[in-house]
Design an enzyme around this catalytic site. Structure first.
Site, PDB file in Angstrom:
ATOM      1  N   HIS A   1       0.828  -1.212   0.000  1.00  0.00           N
ATOM      2  CA  HIS A   1       0.000   0.000   0.000  1.00  0.00           C
ATOM      3  C   HIS A   1       0.859   1.257   0.000  1.00  0.00           C
ATOM      4  O   HIS A   1       0.704   2.124  -0.829  1.00  0.00           O
ATOM      5  CB  HIS A   1      -0.965   0.013   1.186  1.00  0.00           C
ATOM      6  CG  HIS A   1      -2.012   1.070   1.045  1.00  0.00           C
ATOM      7  ND1 HIS A   1      -1.763   2.392   1.330  1.00  0.00           N
ATOM      8  CD2 HIS A   1      -3.290   1.006   0.606  1.00  0.00           C
ATOM      9  CE1 HIS A   1      -2.854   3.092   1.073  1.00  0.00           C
ATOM     10  NE2 HIS A   1      -3.796   2.279   0.639  1.00  0.00           N
TER      11      HIS A   1
ATOM     12  N   GLU B   1       1.150   4.187  -2.660  1.00  0.00           N
ATOM     13  CA  GLU B   1       1.183   5.555  -2.138  1.00  0.00           C
ATOM     14  C   GLU B   1       2.511   5.968  -1.505  1.00  0.00           C
ATOM     15  O   GLU B   1       2.609   7.040  -0.922  1.00  0.00           O
ATOM     16  CB  GLU B   1       0.044   5.734  -1.117  1.00  0.00           C
ATOM     17  CG  GLU B   1      -1.318   5.727  -1.780  1.00  0.00           C
ATOM     18  CD  GLU B   1      -2.464   5.780  -0.783  1.00  0.00           C
ATOM     19  OE1 GLU B   1      -2.246   6.188   0.371  1.00  0.00           O
ATOM     20  OE2 GLU B   1      -3.582   5.414  -1.172  1.00  0.00           O
TER      21      GLU B   1
ATOM     22  N   HIS C   1      -7.565  -1.701  -4.517  1.00  0.00           N
ATOM     23  CA  HIS C   1      -6.267  -1.361  -5.117  1.00  0.00           C
ATOM     24  C   HIS C   1      -5.808  -2.429  -6.110  1.00  0.00           C
ATOM     25  O   HIS C   1      -5.265  -2.112  -7.172  1.00  0.00           O
ATOM     26  CB  HIS C   1      -5.204  -1.179  -4.029  1.00  0.00           C
ATOM     27  CG  HIS C   1      -5.335   0.113  -3.288  1.00  0.00           C
ATOM     28  ND1 HIS C   1      -5.285   1.335  -3.908  1.00  0.00           N
ATOM     29  CD2 HIS C   1      -5.513   0.377  -1.967  1.00  0.00           C
ATOM     30  CE1 HIS C   1      -5.424   2.303  -3.013  1.00  0.00           C
ATOM     31  NE2 HIS C   1      -5.577   1.739  -1.825  1.00  0.00           N
TER      32      HIS C   1
END
Ligand code: CO
Length: 304
Positions: A189, A219, A251
């Protein structure tokens, strides 16, 4: 003499009364370790906390955790909470009510539980883990609150846990026919939180295990562009894309495998690399779930 003795008794009475009051005060607010004599007998409960998902196919991964936890702790009360308010609101619209960690703790407190093993099902000890740790522990500071709270670490806490998770992906997710010159790109992530450095360590461990296994994040860093550059330099022809998240949720479906031009699959294919997404979340892998179970075991040992 008698009078003096009486006076002494009187002083000592006040002294002990004072001592008693301060112990009582300590028990009612300043220590999370005190056991209330009237309700100390109740067994500890387990509270599992994850980000949450509204993707139906991703739910299977969370169900696997539920099944394995119940098998490991058959006599222990097991509750769930999601940290994402957006996901909780989405689910609530369809009639599925899931507690936030704070709601779940309040419920346990209301039901008279005095010991709770909170288990983070997050991947890294980032912002959500920080919040979980602070907010659940507040329940230990309330009068008649929960006396003892243990918050178990998320998945990746050391080299050993990283190696177990990476090996689980290699053994259980990647097809056996994969050639050594075909890459594996794991989608983490990523975060603005300093714990993002975990992903760089994970990349290092991945490289030690298999020189063509990489970690990129949505991110944070390493970024996808970082990894794409290396794949092009190494003239990689094919890459497997795997979410390094508890579930193959939003995602994975959109940013990793989606049809949009900026998905990882599209970006790889535009640079001539065949991309093969595999939609499997970490929570579907038993060795990974075992790591979380191990954390719960440690917590329960401390609570009993
Ligand atoms: Co996200």
């Amino acid at each position: 003499m008698q009078k003096l003795q009486g006076k002494m008794m009187c002083i000592s009475f006040y002294f002990f009364a004072f001592l008693g009051t301060s112990v009582l005060l300590a028990g009612n607010g300043w220590s999370a370790e005190t056991v209330h004599p009237d309700k100390g007998a109740k067994d500890p409960a387990i509270l599992l906390v994850t980000f949450g998902t509204s993707v139906k196919s991703a739910q299977a991964a969370l169900d696997n955790i539920d099944k394995k936890m119940k098998a490991a702790f058959p006599k222990t009360e097991l509750r769930w909470a999601y940290t994402s308010n957006i996901i909780r609101k989405k689910l609530a619209k369809n009639g599925k009510m899931i507690d936030s960690p704070e709601m779940a703790m309040a419920r346990l407190m209301d039901e008279g539980y005095t010991k709770v093993a909170v288990q983070s099902l997050h991947i890294i000890p980032g912002a959500e883990f920080d919040e979980l740790r602070v907010n659940t522990r507040v329940f230990g500071q309330m009068i008649d609150g929960i006396d003892r709270i243990m918050v178990g670490w998320p998945l990746l806490v050391d080299d050993a846990s990283m190696d177990i998770a990476l090996k689980a992906v290699l053994d259980l997710v990647i097809p056996k026919k994969r050639q050594a010159d075909e890459a594996i790109v794991l989608m983490g992530h990523g975060t603005h939180h300093p714990a993002n450095a975990t992903y760089s360590t994970l990349m290092y461990r991945a490289q030690l295990m298999d020189p063509n296994m990489y970690v990129a994040t949505v991110e944070g860093s390493p970024s996808f562009a970082d990894v794409q550059r290396v794949l092009i330099e190494k003239k990689i022809k094919k890459a497997y894309l795997v979410p390094f998240m508890s579930v193959a949720g939003d995602h994975a479906i959109n940013d990793m495998a989606g049809p949009e031009a900026d998905s990882w699959k599209s970006l790889l294919e535009s640079s001539g690399i065949q991309a093969v997404p595999i939609m499997k979340g970490l929570a579907e892998l038993d060795p990974v779930v075992d790591l979380w179970i191990e954390q719960v075991k440690i917590s329960l040992t401390h609570l009993r």
